[in-house]
Design a protein around this motif. Structure first.
Motif, PDB file in Angstrom:
ATOM      1  N   LEU A 106      -8.774 -18.589  -1.142  1.00  0.00           N
ATOM      2  CA  LEU A 106      -9.935 -18.142  -0.319  1.00  0.00           C
ATOM      3  C   LEU A 106      -9.514 -18.040   1.019  1.00  0.00           C
ATOM      4  N   ALA A 107      -8.812 -19.371   1.507  1.00  0.00           N
ATOM      5  CA  ALA A 107      -8.550 -19.372   2.763  1.00  0.00           C
ATOM      6  C   ALA A 107      -7.388 -18.612   3.379  1.00  0.00           C
ATOM      7  N   ILE A 108      -6.533 -18.016   2.646  1.00  0.00           N
ATOM      8  CA  ILE A 108      -5.752 -17.040   2.745  1.00  0.00           C
ATOM      9  C   ILE A 108      -6.110 -15.749   3.030  1.00  0.00           C
ATOM     10  N   GLU A 109      -6.926 -15.344   2.025  1.00  0.00           N
ATOM     11  CA  GLU A 109      -7.541 -14.161   2.152  1.00  0.00           C
ATOM     12  C   GLU A 109      -8.609 -13.864   3.188  1.00  0.00           C
ATOM     13  N   PHE A 138      -1.027  -1.360  -1.469  1.00  0.00           N
ATOM     14  CA  PHE A 138       0.054  -1.625  -2.177  1.00  0.00           C
ATOM     15  C   PHE A 138      -0.370  -2.917  -2.846  1.00  0.00           C
ATOM     16  N   LEU A 139      -1.075  -3.707  -2.310  1.00  0.00           N
ATOM     17  CA  LEU A 139      -1.438  -5.057  -2.963  1.00  0.00           C
ATOM     18  C   LEU A 139      -2.525  -4.758  -3.882  1.00  0.00           C
ATOM     19  N   ILE A 140      -3.687  -3.731  -3.753  1.00  0.00           N
ATOM     20  CA  ILE A 140      -4.466  -3.573  -4.721  1.00  0.00           C
ATOM     21  C   ILE A 140      -3.666  -2.699  -6.054  1.00  0.00           C
ATOM     22  N   ALA A 141      -2.772  -1.878  -5.831  1.00  0.00           N
ATOM     23  CA  ALA A 141      -2.343  -1.165  -6.876  1.00  0.00           C
ATOM     24  C   ALA A 141      -1.264  -2.041  -7.800  1.00  0.00           C
ATOM     25  N   ALA A 185      -5.137  -9.489  -4.063  1.00  0.00           N
ATOM     26  CA  ALA A 185      -6.028  -8.154  -4.069  1.00  0.00           C
ATOM     27  C   ALA A 185      -7.315  -8.422  -3.331  1.00  0.00           C
ATOM     28  N   SER A 186      -8.155  -9.676  -3.424  1.00  0.00           N
ATOM     29  CA  SER A 186      -9.214  -9.778  -2.614  1.00  0.00           C
ATOM     30  C   SER A 186      -8.800  -9.891  -1.052  1.00  0.00           C
ATOM     31  N   MET A 187      -7.847 -10.325  -0.694  1.00  0.00           N
ATOM     32  CA  MET A 187      -7.305 -10.160   0.708  1.00  0.00           C
ATOM     33  C   MET A 187      -7.229  -8.693   1.387  1.00  0.00           C
ATOM     34  N   ALA A 188      -6.773  -7.892   0.350  1.00  0.00           N
ATOM     35  CA  ALA A 188      -6.795  -6.604   0.638  1.00  0.00           C
ATOM     36  C   ALA A 188      -8.127  -6.019   0.874  1.00  0.00           C
ATOM     37  N   TYR A 189      -8.911  -6.162   0.061  1.00  0.00           N
ATOM     38  CA  TYR A 189     -10.466  -5.930   0.153  1.00  0.00           C
ATOM     39  C   TYR A 189     -11.278  -6.474   1.395  1.00  0.00           C
ATOM     40  N   VAL A 234     -18.573 -11.936   4.146  1.00  0.00           N
ATOM     41  CA  VAL A 234     -18.991 -13.263   3.822  1.00  0.00           C
ATOM     42  C   VAL A 234     -19.721 -13.121   2.284  1.00  0.00           C
ATOM     43  N   THR A 235     -20.438 -11.901   2.191  1.00  0.00           N
ATOM     44  CA  THR A 235     -20.933 -11.775   0.844  1.00  0.00           C
ATOM     45  C   THR A 235     -19.708 -11.562  -0.208  1.00  0.00           C
ATOM     46  N   LEU A 236     -18.610 -11.019   0.364  1.00  0.00           N
ATOM     47  CA  LEU A 236     -17.484 -10.784  -0.811  1.00  0.00           C
ATOM     48  C   LEU A 236     -16.746 -12.107  -0.865  1.00  0.00           C
ATOM     49  N   LEU A 237     -16.607 -12.690   0.328  1.00  0.00           N
ATOM     50  CA  LEU A 237     -15.868 -13.945   0.283  1.00  0.00           C
ATOM     51  C   LEU A 237     -16.512 -15.450  -0.664  1.00  0.00           C
ATOM     52  N   GLY A 238     -18.010 -15.030  -0.457  1.00  0.00           N
ATOM     53  CA  GLY A 238     -18.916 -16.338  -1.049  1.00  0.00           C
ATOM     54  C   GLY A 238     -18.787 -16.179  -2.476  1.00  0.00           C
TER      55      GLY A 238
END
Length: 308
Positions: A106-109, A138-141, A185-189, A234-238
Motif C-alpha cells: 500500500l505504501a509503495i503504490e 504494462f503492469l496492468i496487463a 497493478a494497484s499502483m498503476a491504477y 483515497v477511496t481506491l487506497l482505502g
C-alpha cells in the motif's frame, strides 16, 4: 461528526452480520465429505465421524451453526480445526505477516502512484506522461505471478540483490520486492486515477483564481489542487488494503511468506471450513473499518464536505 460516526457504526452491524452469514453459508455448503482424508487412506471410523459431527454441530441446522459460531466469535474464539489446532493461533501467526506485506504494498503504490500521477497530470503529453502510461498499461496487463517470478529471477538469482525467499522473521526490508509485486497493478491504477484527477481539477476555477492571486505554484498544487484531487485516490487506497491482503496468496507463494494466503489454500484443500470462514471474517472487518476511515477522511481533504 460524532452523530455521523455513531450512525455509520450502527450501519456496520447489519452489514457485518449479512456478509459473515453469507460467507458461512457458502463455505459450509460446499459439497464433499469434510472428514475425507482425515484418517489417512482408510475411511474414518463411524465413532470418529459421529463425535466430530456433534462437536462441530454439523448435525444441526445452518442457522443454529451460525449462531453458535457468532456467539463464540463475540468472545474472541474463532474455533478450532478438525485436527484440534486453534484457529486463533493460525490467525495470530499468519495475519501479521500478510498485514506487513499489504502495508508495504500500500505504501509503495501510494507513494509511487501519487508521484507519477501528479507529475504526469501537471505535464500531460510529454515524454514522462507517455512513459508512465505505457508502464502502467504494462503492469496492468501482466499477471502478478509473472512480475513476481521475473523480479525474483533477475534481482535474486542473477544480480544477487535480494533474497529469493522471505525469512521466518518477515522483516519489512525483505518485503519491499514482494510488496512491489503485490501492489504493482494497484499502483498503476493509482497513477492513472491521480493523473486524470489532477488534469481535470487543474482547469477548475479555484485553481485559476489561486494562480491569479499570485500564490506560489507549490502552494497551488499542494494545498488546493492535490487535496481536491486526492478524494478518488483515497477511496481506491482505502478499500485496497483488504484486497491486497485477500489477494496475497500468489505473492506469498512465490516469496515463501507464511501468511493468510497459504493458510487459506491449505484450509481449502483439507476442507477446514472453520479456518476459511474465520480468515475471511477478519478480512470483512478490515474492509468495513477501512471504508469508515475513508468516509471520515473525505471531510479532512475537502472542506465542502461536512457530516452533520
Amino acid at each position: 461528526m460524532g452523530r455521523y460516526l455513531v450512525r455509520r457504526l450502527l450501519q456496520l452491524v447489519p452489514v457485518f452480520i449479512g456478509t459473515t452469514f453469507l460467507i458461512y453459508w457458502l463455505v459450509w455448503s460446499v459439497p464433499g465429505d469434510p472428514f475425507a482424508g482425515k484418517c489417512g487412506e482408510r475411511r474414518c471410523p463411524e465413532q470418529y465421524v459421529t463425535y466430530m459431527t456433534e462437536k462441530f454441530h454439523l448435525d444441526q441446522p445452518l442457522l443454529v451453526q451460525y449462531a453458535n459460531y457468532m456467539r463464540n466469535l463475540l468472545t474472541g474464539d474463532f474455533g478450532e480445526t478438525f485436527s484440534g489446532r486453534s484457529v486463533n493461533d493460525i490467525i495470530a501467526t499468519a495475519y501479521p505477516n500478510t498485514l506487513k506485506l499489504a502495508l508495504v504494498a500500500l505504501a509503495i503504490e501510494a507513494v509511487i502512484g501519487l508521484v507519477a500521477g501528479v507529475l504526469t497530470g501537471l505535464r500531460r503529453n510529454g515524454f514522462l506522461d507517455n512513459l508512465v502510461l505505457v508502464s502502467t498499461m504494462f503492469l496492468i496487463a501482466l499477471p502478478i505471478f509473472v512480475i513476481g517470478f521475473v523480479l525474483q529471477w533477475v534481482l535474486g538469482f542473477q544480480l544477487k540483490l535480494i533474497s529469493t525467499t522471505v525469512s521466518s522473521e518477515v522483516k519489512f526490508s525483505e518485503l519491499i520486492v514482494p510488496g512491489f509485486v503485490l501492489g504493482s497493478a494497484s499502483m498503476a491504477y493509482v497513477a492513472r486515477l491521480a493523473r486524470t484527477s489532477i488534469a481535470e481539477n487543474r482547469r477548475a476555477d479555484y485553481v485559476r483564481t489561486a494562480i491569479a492571486k499570485g500564490l506560489p505554484m507549490r502552494r497551488v498544487v499542494g494545498v488546493h489542487l492535490l487535496r481536491n484531487s486526492l478524494i478518488p485516490v483515497v477511496t481506491l487506497l482505502g478499500t485496497d488494503l483488504g484486497a491486497l491482503m485477500g489477494g496475497a496468496i500468489v505473492t506469498e507463494g512465490i516469496f515463501n511468506v507464511n501468511g493468510i494466503g497459504r493458510q487459506v489454500y491449505r484450509a481449502i484443500t483439507t476442507k477446514e471450513s472453520a479456518t476459511v470462514v474465520s480468515i475471511v471474517v477478519v478480512l470483512v472487518v478490515i474492509y468495513l473499518v477501512m471504508n469508515l476511515l475513508v468516509d471520515l477522511l473525505y471531510a479532512a481533504l475537502d472542506p465542502r464536505i461536512r457530516y452533520e
